[in-house]
Design a protein around this motif. Structure first.
Motif, short mmCIF file in Angstrom:
data_model
loop_
_atom_site.label_atom_id
_atom_site.label_comp_id
_atom_site.label_asym_id
_atom_site.label_seq_id
_atom_site.Cartn_x
_atom_site.Cartn_y
_atom_site.Cartn_z
N GLN A 13 3.75 -2.29 -9.19
CA GLN A 13 2.62 -1.39 -8.92
C GLN A 13 1.39 -2.18 -8.52
OE1 GLN A 13 2.40 1.90 -8.81
NE2 GLN A 13 3.24 2.87 -10.62
N LEU A 14 1.10 -3.23 -9.27
CA LEU A 14 -0.09 -4.03 -8.98
C LEU A 14 0.00 -4.70 -7.61
CD1 LEU A 14 -0.73 -5.65 -12.47
CD2 LEU A 14 -2.06 -3.84 -11.37
N LEU A 15 1.21 -5.11 -7.22
CA LEU A 15 1.38 -5.73 -5.91
C LEU A 15 1.08 -4.74 -4.80
CD1 LEU A 15 4.60 -7.87 -6.49
CD2 LEU A 15 2.25 -8.69 -6.20
N ARG A 19 -1.98 -4.93 -2.16
CA ARG A 19 -1.69 -4.91 -0.73
C ARG A 19 -2.54 -3.87 -0.01
NH1 ARG A 19 3.98 -2.68 1.89
NH2 ARG A 19 3.28 -2.65 4.06
N TYR A 20 -2.64 -2.69 -0.60
CA TYR A 20 -3.38 -1.61 0.04
C TYR A 20 -4.87 -1.64 -0.27
CZ TYR A 20 0.84 0.77 1.67
OH TYR A 20 2.00 1.09 2.32
N GLY A 21 -5.27 -2.40 -1.29
CA GLY A 21 -6.67 -2.47 -1.66
C GLY A 21 -7.19 -1.24 -2.36
N VAL A 22 -6.32 -0.60 -3.17
CA VAL A 22 -6.68 0.67 -3.79
C VAL A 22 -6.41 0.65 -5.29
CG1 VAL A 22 -6.21 1.95 -1.66
CG2 VAL A 22 -4.38 1.68 -3.36
N ILE A 77 -2.67 10.31 0.20
CA ILE A 77 -3.60 10.32 1.33
C ILE A 77 -3.58 8.98 2.06
CG2 ILE A 77 -6.03 10.53 1.99
CD1 ILE A 77 -4.72 13.18 1.16
N VAL A 78 -3.58 7.89 1.29
CA VAL A 78 -3.51 6.56 1.89
C VAL A 78 -2.22 6.40 2.68
CG1 VAL A 78 -3.32 4.09 1.36
CG2 VAL A 78 -5.04 5.49 0.20
N MET A 108 -9.19 0.77 1.69
CA MET A 108 -7.79 0.46 1.99
C MET A 108 -7.69 -0.59 3.10
SD MET A 108 -6.44 3.96 3.79
CE MET A 108 -7.09 4.56 5.36
N ARG A 109 -6.76 -1.50 2.93
CA ARG A 109 -6.63 -2.67 3.81
C ARG A 109 -5.62 -2.47 4.93
NH1 ARG A 109 -6.20 -6.17 -1.44
NH2 ARG A 109 -8.40 -6.54 -1.93
#
Length: 212
Positions: A13-15, A19-22, A77-78, A108-109
């Motif tokens: 989950q943390l990865l 990755r997404y910056g959220v 949404i992301v 978000m990245r």
């Protein structure tokens, strides 16, 4: 769950979050934020891999409009922002969770492919469903009377403005009501396996909303 499996799942989950910056992973009980009530369900984010399995990107164009009913912190949404939707809309009861979702969208990245993103803090029963929605997403956000009322409004929208609408339903506990309307046809079922990179497994079903 063993400590090893718990660690693998939560590290995964943390990865994804990094990755997404959220920030989307927490479970939120509505009683803890003063919004519990009959037929309302706690917030828990969808498995990161689920939407792309339930809705292939090749089935979406800029003419499509996506609505997540009960959008929470905005994980779906992301994910939907990576599709070529004309608009992506999240409707969430909690102002607090909506603000987190807005921050996630800002932070978000990943490259955004959709057009407009709109995040609305509203009771879903006060929300007027737009007559151009073509993908309606529910991750078991509410049940009973609330679910049936929203489904009936979605049907009414299609009757006013005939078009194809697909409904994606995670953990579809209210499927008996859905099918009893005679207006939905099952398209596909995704049975998610236990995944160290996401929440516990479950079932996601996709339906076509049939014309009158």
């Amino acid at each position: 769950m063993s400590a090893y499996k718990w660690l693998r799942r939560n590290v995964g989950q943390l990865l994804y979050e990094r990755r997404y910056g959220v920030r989307t992973a927490e479970r939120v009980d509505l009683a803890d934020i003063g919004l519990d009530g009959e037929d309302r369900v706690y917030y828990a984010a969808l498995n990161w891999r689920a939407l792309r399995k339930a809705l292939p990107k090749t089935e979406v164009s800029e003419r499509d409009v996506f609505v997540d009913f009960g959008s929470g912190m905005g994980r779906v949404i992301v994910q939907a922002s990576q599709y070529p939707f004309g608009r992506v809309i999240g409707v969430e009861l909690s102002q607090e969770l909506t603000e987190i979702a807005r921050q996630n969208v800002r932070n978000m990245r990943v490259r955004r492919r959709c057009g407009e993103i709109e995040l609305i803090a509203s009771d879903v029963l006060d929300y007027a469903i737009p007559d151009d929605v073509s993908v309606a997403f529910f991750n078991n956000p509410f049940r009973g009377r609330i679910f049936s009322e929203v489904v009936n409004r979605l049907i009414a929208s299609v009757d006013r403005a005939p078009r194809r609408v697909r409904m994606i339903y995670g953990n579809p506990l209210e499927e008996p009501y859905l099918m009893s309307t005679g207006r939905f046809r099952h398209l596909r079922t995704i049975a998610l396996k236990p995944d160290p990179l996401g929440p516990p497994f479950g079932t996601i079903r996709t339906y076509d909303l049939l014309p009158k």
